[in-house]
Write a protein that holds these residues in place. Structure first.
Motif, PDB file in Angstrom:
ATOM      1  N   THR A  67     -14.622  -5.803  -9.833  1.00 49.69           N
ATOM      2  CA  THR A  67     -15.358  -6.768  -9.020  1.00 49.69           C
ATOM      3  C   THR A  67     -14.575  -7.046  -7.745  1.00 49.69           C
ATOM      4  N   THR A  68     -15.281  -7.506  -6.722  1.00 46.20           N
ATOM      5  CA  THR A  68     -14.609  -7.922  -5.490  1.00 46.20           C
ATOM      6  C   THR A  68     -15.080  -9.317  -5.121  1.00 46.20           C
ATOM      7  N   GLY A  69     -14.122 -10.136  -4.722  1.00 44.86           N
ATOM      8  CA  GLY A  69     -14.421 -11.512  -4.349  1.00 44.86           C
ATOM      9  C   GLY A  69     -14.419 -12.437  -5.554  1.00 44.86           C
ATOM     10  N   GLY A  70     -14.297 -13.733  -5.271  1.00 43.86           N
ATOM     11  CA  GLY A  70     -14.437 -14.734  -6.319  1.00 43.86           C
ATOM     12  C   GLY A  70     -13.282 -14.842  -7.269  1.00 43.86           C
ATOM     13  N   ALA A 118       2.670 -11.038  -5.303  1.00 45.12           N
ATOM     14  CA  ALA A 118       3.444 -11.227  -4.070  1.00 45.12           C
ATOM     15  C   ALA A 118       3.207 -10.049  -3.133  1.00 45.12           C
ATOM     16  N   MET A 119       1.989  -9.992  -2.569  1.00 43.37           N
ATOM     17  CA  MET A 119       1.581  -8.894  -1.708  1.00 43.37           C
ATOM     18  C   MET A 119       0.670  -9.416  -0.616  1.00 43.37           C
ATOM     19  N   GLN A 120       0.799  -8.835   0.570  1.00 47.31           N
ATOM     20  CA  GLN A 120      -0.086  -9.176   1.688  1.00 47.31           C
ATOM     21  C   GLN A 120      -0.579  -7.887   2.335  1.00 47.31           C
ATOM     22  N   PRO A 121      -1.917  -7.696   2.401  1.00 45.13           N
ATOM     23  CA  PRO A 121      -2.991  -8.510   1.831  1.00 45.13           C
ATOM     24  C   PRO A 121      -3.201  -8.165   0.365  1.00 45.13           C
ATOM     25  N   GLY A 122      -4.096  -8.921  -0.284  1.00 42.69           N
ATOM     26  CA  GLY A 122      -4.453  -8.614  -1.659  1.00 42.69           C
ATOM     27  C   GLY A 122      -3.750  -9.444  -2.692  1.00 42.69           C
ATOM     28  N   GLY A 123      -3.309 -10.654  -2.345  1.00 39.97           N
ATOM     29  CA  GLY A 123      -2.568 -11.473  -3.291  1.00 39.97           C
ATOM     30  C   GLY A 123      -3.341 -11.897  -4.520  1.00 39.97           C
ATOM     31  N   PRO A 124      -4.540 -12.508  -4.400  1.00 37.53           N
ATOM     32  CA  PRO A 124      -5.257 -12.969  -5.586  1.00 37.53           C
ATOM     33  C   PRO A 124      -5.776 -11.782  -6.401  1.00 37.53           C
ATOM     34  N   GLN A 125      -5.536 -11.800  -7.702  1.00 39.19           N
ATOM     35  CA  GLN A 125      -5.968 -10.702  -8.557  1.00 39.19           C
ATOM     36  C   GLN A 125      -6.450 -11.241  -9.893  1.00 39.19           C
ATOM     37  N   GLY A 126      -7.427 -10.564 -10.471  1.00 38.18           N
ATOM     38  CA  GLY A 126      -7.880 -10.846 -11.822  1.00 38.18           C
ATOM     39  C   GLY A 126      -7.704  -9.614 -12.684  1.00 38.18           C
ATOM     40  N   ILE A 127      -7.342  -9.814 -13.954  1.00 37.82           N
ATOM     41  CA  ILE A 127      -7.118  -8.682 -14.842  1.00 37.82           C
ATOM     42  C   ILE A 127      -7.366  -9.099 -16.286  1.00 37.82           C
ATOM     43  N   LEU A 175     -10.941  -5.413 -13.652  1.00 35.82           N
ATOM     44  CA  LEU A 175     -10.038  -5.746 -12.552  1.00 35.82           C
ATOM     45  C   LEU A 175     -10.839  -6.504 -11.499  1.00 35.82           C
ATOM     46  N   GLY A 176     -10.338  -7.683 -11.143  1.00 36.84           N
ATOM     47  CA  GLY A 176     -10.980  -8.489 -10.119  1.00 36.84           C
ATOM     48  C   GLY A 176     -10.175  -8.432  -8.834  1.00 36.84           C
ATOM     49  N   PHE A 177     -10.702  -7.743  -7.834  1.00 38.33           N
ATOM     50  CA  PHE A 177     -10.027  -7.629  -6.544  1.00 38.33           C
ATOM     51  C   PHE A 177     -10.502  -8.747  -5.611  1.00 38.33           C
TER      52      PHE A 177
END
Length: 439
Positions: free
Chosen positions: A291-294, A318-327, A336-338
């Motif tokens: 998924t993407t977003g949310g 601890a990454m820029q960009p792409g910090g928020p993640q779901g798993i 995987l939630g991107f």
């Protein structure tokens, strides 16, 4: 796609609705406190978590045997041991004359021409004092131990069939222009390891070993869902506050390029129940959900809300960009939630999913990693691994494309590489060496 974690002022919901959404989000956060303890896990830690999640996809139930012509780009699912020598017999590397090296002194020698040796024939033993015309790839006659290229012979031509001819040849050491049996690989030696990505070279080796088919990891099927009330499919009507969906195309094409089958479920609204229904409808037919977003901590993070009661955890890498993640898993299916910004979701795929699939299943092939020197200085936030878009130029220098922001799709389109700035590096000067992943 840019996911807003707060509603715009021009479309603020009633206070009761906002309070209810915040309360729900807080409940989800409390349900995943063990995951939130890792809200700043490193890139390596999150990649390892993705690997652990997808590890079961390596089992025997996810393999199939394919004809070699159908296995291009797949990951090899078994070790291959050579069942025979390659080449299987000593053969000529050149068109020329097969000789006994001892028959030709340093001054050269005139030898009687024996029967020719075409490719695919079993030749008679070579008699002393004779030279046999031989074609490239033909079996070296018993007794012969060297081949003289035809252009070094006098005359530099093969005699007519049946002619009683001689040829003058220069000396050659034993072994000259002969491919010895097993000089490529010997029977019983390891040919290819499980996990190898099968390209033309690897498939050619398997064919040379006489195998018509190969055991590979099955092509995974991925359910791809983009989310957001503000998102519109390209070609639709772009109303006030709306944006076209770039994420769906970015990720679908990335997944397909990586060899995966993709079910594109379209755009889900910010209604958690609707998202759950969509996921549940497709989950039984897929190996992985993306998924993407949310996935952030705002009041309207639909993926986070929809996962209430599921074994899915949310945190910050601890990454820029792409910090928020779901798993985690949704109804037992890996998920995987991107994040929702276009560059963030693409970087998430490149940093986590693509390399894990490569390591576990052998497909896709790993990104080529090179080093280049910056054409300009850069800064990076403390405590984060930064991934910048860039172009590796022919002279080995790297031009950064766009800034740090995760919405810069044009900069991504102009790039041929991802520039890696490790955690702990906050500034690099012009000319500094950087690791570059080629796209």
């Amino acid at each position: 796609m840019h996911r807003h974690t707060q509603p715009q002022a021009t479309a603020a919901p009633p206070a009761a609705v906002l309070q209810e959404a915040v309360a729900h989000d807080d409940a989800v956060n409390r349900a995943h406190t063990h995951a939130d303890a890792h809200t700043h896990r490193s890139v390596a830690e999150h990649r390892n978590a993705v690997r652990a999640l997808l590890e079961p996809l390596r089992n025997a139930g996810h393999t199939e045997r394919l004809a070699l012509s159908d296995a291009l780009g797949r990951g090899l699912a078994e070790d291959i041991t050579a069942p025979l020598d390659l080449p299987p017999f000593a053969n000529s590397q050149m068109d020329g004359f097969a000789i006994r090296a001892a028959d030709v002194p340093e001054s050269g020698a005139e030898l009687r021409v024996a029967a020719p040796v075409p490719a695919g024939a079993r030749p008679a033993p070579l008699q002393p004092g004779t030279a046999a015309p031989i074609m490239t790839g033909a079996m070296v006659p018993p007794g012969a131990d060297a081949v003289i290229p035809i252009e070094r012979a006098v005359p530099a031509a093969f005699p007519a069939p049946g002619a009683d001819a001689t040829v003058r040849l220069p000396p050659a050491a034993a072994g000259t222009f002969i491919r010895e049996a097993g000089s490529d690989i010997r029977a019983g030696e390891a040919a290819l390891a499980a996990g190898t990505c099968l390209g033309p070279g690897q498939l050619g080796l398997i064919a040379a070993l006489g195998m018509p088919d190969v055991l590979v990891h099955r092509r995974l099927t991925v359910l791809l869902v983009t989310t957001g009330d503000e998102v519109v499919e390209p070609g639709g009507q772009l109303g006030a506050g709306k944006i076209f969906d770039a994420n769906g195309t970015l990720l679908e094409t990335s997944l397909r390029q990586a060899g995966l089958a993709v079910i594109r479920a379209g755009i889900s609204t910010d209604d958690p129940a609707a998202l759950c229904s969509l996921l549940r409808r497709h989950a039984p037919e897929v190996d992985l959900i993306v998924t993407t977003g949310g996935v952030s901590k705002g009041a309207y993070e639909v993926v986070r809300q929809a996962m209430d009661g599921q074994d899915v955890h949310f945190g910050h890498v601890a990454m820029q960009p792409g910090g928020p993640q779901g798993i985690g898993t949704f109804d037992g299916v890996p998920l995987l939630g991107f994040p929702g910004n276009p560059v963030s979701c693409l970087v998430s795929f490149e940093m986590f999913l693509r390399p894990v699939l490569s390591g576990l299943l052998g497909s896709p092939s790993p990104r080529t990693v090179v080093h280049g020197r910056l054409l300009e200085p850069l800064t990076s936030p403390a405590g984060k691994h930064q991934v910048r878009r860039g172009t590796l130029l022919p002279d080995g220098t790297v031009r950064l494309e766009g800034g740090e922001s995760s919405h810069l799709v044009r900069a991504l389109a102009q790039s041929n590489a991802l520039v890696q700035v490790p955690e702990g590096v906050t500034a690099l000067a012009k000319g500094a060496e950087v690791e570059v992943w080629m796209l």
